[in-house]
Enzyme design. Structure first.
Site, PDB file in Angstrom:
ATOM      1  N   THR A  57      -5.286  -6.922  10.905  1.00  0.00           N
ATOM      2  CA  THR A  57      -5.640  -5.649  10.260  1.00  0.00           C
ATOM      3  C   THR A  57      -5.174  -4.452  11.096  1.00  0.00           C
ATOM      4  OG1 THR A  57      -7.620  -6.747   9.405  1.00  0.00           O
ATOM      5  CG2 THR A  57      -7.569  -4.342   9.278  1.00  0.00           C
ATOM      6  N   LYS A  86       0.820  -1.220   0.000  1.00  0.00           N
ATOM      7  CA  LYS A  86       0.000   0.000   0.000  1.00  0.00           C
ATOM      8  C   LYS A  86       0.861   1.280   0.000  1.00  0.00           C
ATOM      9  CE  LYS A  86      -3.979  -2.164   2.328  1.00  0.00           C
ATOM     10  NZ  LYS A  86      -4.929  -2.059   3.469  1.00  0.00           N
ATOM     11  N   ASN A 107      -2.004   0.354   6.745  1.00  0.00           N
ATOM     12  CA  ASN A 107      -1.439  -0.870   7.325  1.00  0.00           C
ATOM     13  C   ASN A 107      -0.611  -1.674   6.329  1.00  0.00           C
ATOM     14  OD1 ASN A 107      -3.528  -1.820   5.829  1.00  0.00           O
ATOM     15  ND2 ASN A 107      -4.642  -2.795   7.495  1.00  0.00           N
ATOM     16  N   HIS A 121      -2.259  -5.363   1.560  1.00  0.00           N
ATOM     17  CA  HIS A 121      -3.545  -6.039   1.366  1.00  0.00           C
ATOM     18  C   HIS A 121      -3.258  -7.485   0.992  1.00  0.00           C
ATOM     19  CE1 HIS A 121      -7.488  -7.145  -0.254  1.00  0.00           C
ATOM     20  NE2 HIS A 121      -6.793  -7.751  -1.206  1.00  0.00           N
ATOM     21  N   GLU A 174      -9.576 -10.946  -7.544  1.00  0.00           N
ATOM     22  CA  GLU A 174      -8.629  -9.835  -7.375  1.00  0.00           C
ATOM     23  C   GLU A 174      -7.427  -9.981  -8.305  1.00  0.00           C
ATOM     24  OE1 GLU A 174      -9.838  -8.999  -2.706  1.00  0.00           O
ATOM     25  OE2 GLU A 174      -7.797  -9.616  -3.173  1.00  0.00           O
ATOM     26  N   TYR A 186     -12.189  -2.038  -3.826  1.00  0.00           N
ATOM     27  CA  TYR A 186     -12.669  -2.166  -2.445  1.00  0.00           C
ATOM     28  C   TYR A 186     -14.194  -2.047  -2.343  1.00  0.00           C
ATOM     29  CZ  TYR A 186      -8.198  -2.392   0.060  1.00  0.00           C
ATOM     30  OH  TYR A 186      -6.995  -2.808   0.594  1.00  0.00           O
TER      31      TYR A 186
END
Ligand code: ADP
Ligand code: MG
Length: 140
Positions: free
Chosen positions: A93, A11, A114, A117, A128, A51
């Protein structure tokens, strides 16, 4: 156990801090092979669609803006039990609840920022992976 593939995203909080290599080392040390990888700067629409499952959650807008804020690295990880293995390597998470040695324990900044993913089930992994990669780009 079967060989599986899962979709991983490094991320923006992590690409910004130049952590791609350190995070990839965690995957490889755990026996996961990076069989596809590319760096992208997602548009808000692209992040929002990825998402979409969270669209009714209160954090959706913040999550989408964050994921489109700076580049990400999308990748396909392959290995025995790769979906669950990756979730283990990622950690919880909320980094405050993540186990020692996990990516989120070491690198995550917050519940939202965080660092990674990972797909959560075989069906979502397949969807995905197909969202970001063509079959020709998966080199096992
Ligand atoms: P995971 O990424 O561990 O599968 P979820 O699928 O529940 O977690 O949530 C997707 C992402 O949304 C999380 O990784 C995190 O970036 C963000 N998120 C989840 N819960 C919150 C929250 N309470 N506040 C802010 N962001 C959140
Ligand atoms: Mg999830």
């Amino acid at each position: 156990m079967a060989t599986e593939r899962t979709l991983s995203i490094i991320k923006p909080d992590a690409t910004r801090r130049n952590l791609t290599g350190k995070i990839n080392a965690k995957f490889e040390d755990a026996g996961l092979r990076i069989v596809a990888q590319k760096r992208l700067h997602l548009s808000t629409a692209q992040a929002g669609k990825f998402y979409e499952v969270h669209k009714d959650r209160p954090f959706y807008g913040e999550l989408v803006d964050f994921m489109a804020s700076e580049p990400v690295v999308v990748q396909v990880l392959e290995g025995e039990n790769a979906i669950a293995k990756n979730r283990e390597v990622m950690g919880a998470t909320n980094p405050a609840n993540a186990d020692e040695g996990t990516i989120r324990k070491e690198f995550a900044l917050s519940m939202g920022e965080n660092s990674v993913h990972g797909s959560d089930a075989p069906e979502t992994a397949a969807e995905e992976i197909a969202y970001f990669f063509s079959g020709l780009e998966l080199v096992g």
